[in-house]
Design a protein around this motif. Structure first.
Motif, PDB file in Angstrom:
ATOM      1  N   PHE A  36     -52.955  12.226  -6.867  1.00 16.51           N
ATOM      2  CA  PHE A  36     -51.702  12.135  -7.633  1.00 16.51           C
ATOM      3  C   PHE A  36     -50.589  12.373  -6.612  1.00 16.51           C
ATOM      4  N   ASP A  57     -51.479   6.856  -6.167  1.00 17.13           N
ATOM      5  CA  ASP A  57     -50.560   7.127  -7.263  1.00 17.13           C
ATOM      6  C   ASP A  57     -50.387   5.836  -8.060  1.00 17.13           C
ATOM      7  N   ASP A 193     -55.301   3.402 -11.315  1.00 10.83           N
ATOM      8  CA  ASP A 193     -55.546   4.437 -12.309  1.00 10.83           C
ATOM      9  C   ASP A 193     -56.604   5.375 -11.740  1.00 10.83           C
ATOM     10  N   PRO A 210     -51.784  16.549 -11.176  1.00 14.15           N
ATOM     11  CA  PRO A 210     -51.403  15.633 -12.249  1.00 14.15           C
ATOM     12  C   PRO A 210     -50.122  16.088 -12.946  1.00 14.15           C
ATOM     13  N   GLN A 216     -43.019  11.439 -18.534  1.00 15.16           N
ATOM     14  CA  GLN A 216     -43.658  10.361 -17.777  1.00 15.16           C
ATOM     15  C   GLN A 216     -42.843  10.037 -16.522  1.00 15.16           C
ATOM     16  N   GLN A 247     -48.359   2.009 -16.792  1.00 12.98           N
ATOM     17  CA  GLN A 247     -48.294   3.126 -15.848  1.00 12.98           C
ATOM     18  C   GLN A 247     -48.224   4.485 -16.530  1.00 12.98           C
ATOM     19  N   SER A 249     -49.334   7.830 -18.008  1.00 17.05           N
ATOM     20  CA  SER A 249     -50.480   8.675 -17.688  1.00 17.05           C
ATOM     21  C   SER A 249     -51.037   9.358 -18.925  1.00 17.05           C
TER      22      SER A 249
END
Length: 332
Positions: A36, A57, A193, A210, A216, A247, A249
């Motif tokens: 991440f 990422d 991902d 993370p 976001q 994108q 998460s």
């Protein structure tokens, strides 16, 4: 770069605890994964220590930054900077959509800085597509552009909103500056991902940082994403958001985060796994302990630090000025 969740101020703490647990010292050759990566603070440190770094990422601007930091090594051609800095400004996508003078209604950059950014970004794409510069040099200058233009943004900090009037730092004439080039082993950088990538990579130390909450990154840094991609996206709303549905998460949702984390730890092919997470995150500390303990020997370390502030404290109801960072560790 002033970045949400940046571990810049915590690097000494993180590095010392990883060394205590693993026994690895400076100069030891091992594979360190920073999956991440964000702006790449952690990966940069471990590349400089002698590791082969794997960086990932889901945000493309992060991919660009780390393509430079992790895959580039000295010496790189710096002679292009003067040429880029002297380009005639153009009314490109950034000016037309993020600058007030274009009539867009958005005020992310001054008109002159937006047009200069367009000129540099357009020229970099031309030089790459014509084969005039290599991919390494392309990412060197594009990463430097992204890092530099951020300092002239007319925002409180992130790109979730712009300021009504151009602030003093955003009024200054944009001057691109080249990023440092880190000596060390050439690593590998991904833009995937993490749930899929973790099934394909392996190494010695896995570091995970993370998102902790529902905020976001794709929404907070959408302008940098567009500068990085320069793909003329359809923009939405007053702030000019791009479609970033691919994108988002699962770590930003309380409904999905625990399952996603469990799958991640279960699929990880690394002996040592470290997780940075604070005491206000979507996953409880007990949940993290339960999940990680299934796969090996678990422990954790803590450090108090000042929280990230994206705006003035008076604008939000902030309960406390600091928070506790947990570094969870697992020997698998």
């Amino acid at each position: 770069m002033n970045y949400i969740g940046s571990k810049f101020s915590l690097m000494d703490f993180i590095e010392s605890k990883i060394e205590d647990v693993t026994g690895y010292k400076n100069g030891d050759e091992y594979i360190f994964a920073d999956l991440f990566a964000g702006t790449g603070i952690v990966g940069q440190r471990y590349k400089a220590k002698g590791c082969r770094v794997l960086s990932n990422d889901i945000q493309f601007y992060s991919y660009v930054l780390n393509k430079h930091y992790i895959e580039n090594v000295p010496e790189l051609d710096t002679s292009l900077l003067d040429k880029l800095n002297s380009l005639a400004p153009i009314e490109g996508f950034i000016y037309k959509n993020y600058c007030k003078g274009s009539g867009s209604g958005r005020n992310y950059f001054s008109d002159s800085n937006g047009m200069k950014c367009d000129a540099i970004r357009t020229e970099l794409e031309r030089l790459r597509s014509s084969g005039t510069i290599s991919g390494n040099v392309y990412y060197y200058y594009l990463a430097s552009l992204i890092n530099s233009i951020d300092k002239y943004a007319n925002t409180a900090s992130v790109y979730g909103a712009f300021l009504k009037h151009i602030k003093k730092t955003a009024q200054k004439q944009f001057q691109p500056e080249l990023l440092p080039v880190i000596s060390g082993k050439v690593g590998s950088v991904y833009n995937e991902d993490i749930g899929e990538l973790i099934k394909k990579v392996r190494g010695d130390v896995l570091y995970l940082d993370p998102p902790y909450n529902a905020r976001q990154y794709c929404s907070n840094y959408h302008v940098l994403e567009t500068i990085a991609r320069y793909d003329n996206p359809k923009l939405m709303g007053a702030t000019g958001l791009r479609d970033s549905s691919a994108q988002k998460s699962k770590f930003c949702s309380k409904r999905t985060v625990a399952k996603e984390f469990d799958n991640l730890i279960g699929n990880a092919k690394f002996k040592y796994i470290f997780l940075s997470y604070n005491d206000e995150g979507l996953m409880s500390l007990e949940t993290i302990k339960e999940i990680m303990s299934q796969y090996g020997k678990y422990d954790f370390f803590t450090k108090e630090y000042r929280r990230f502030k994206a705006d003035k404290e008076s604008n939000r109801n902030i309960a406390k000025a600091s928070t506790v960072e947990y570094l969870h560790c697992l020997i698998k």
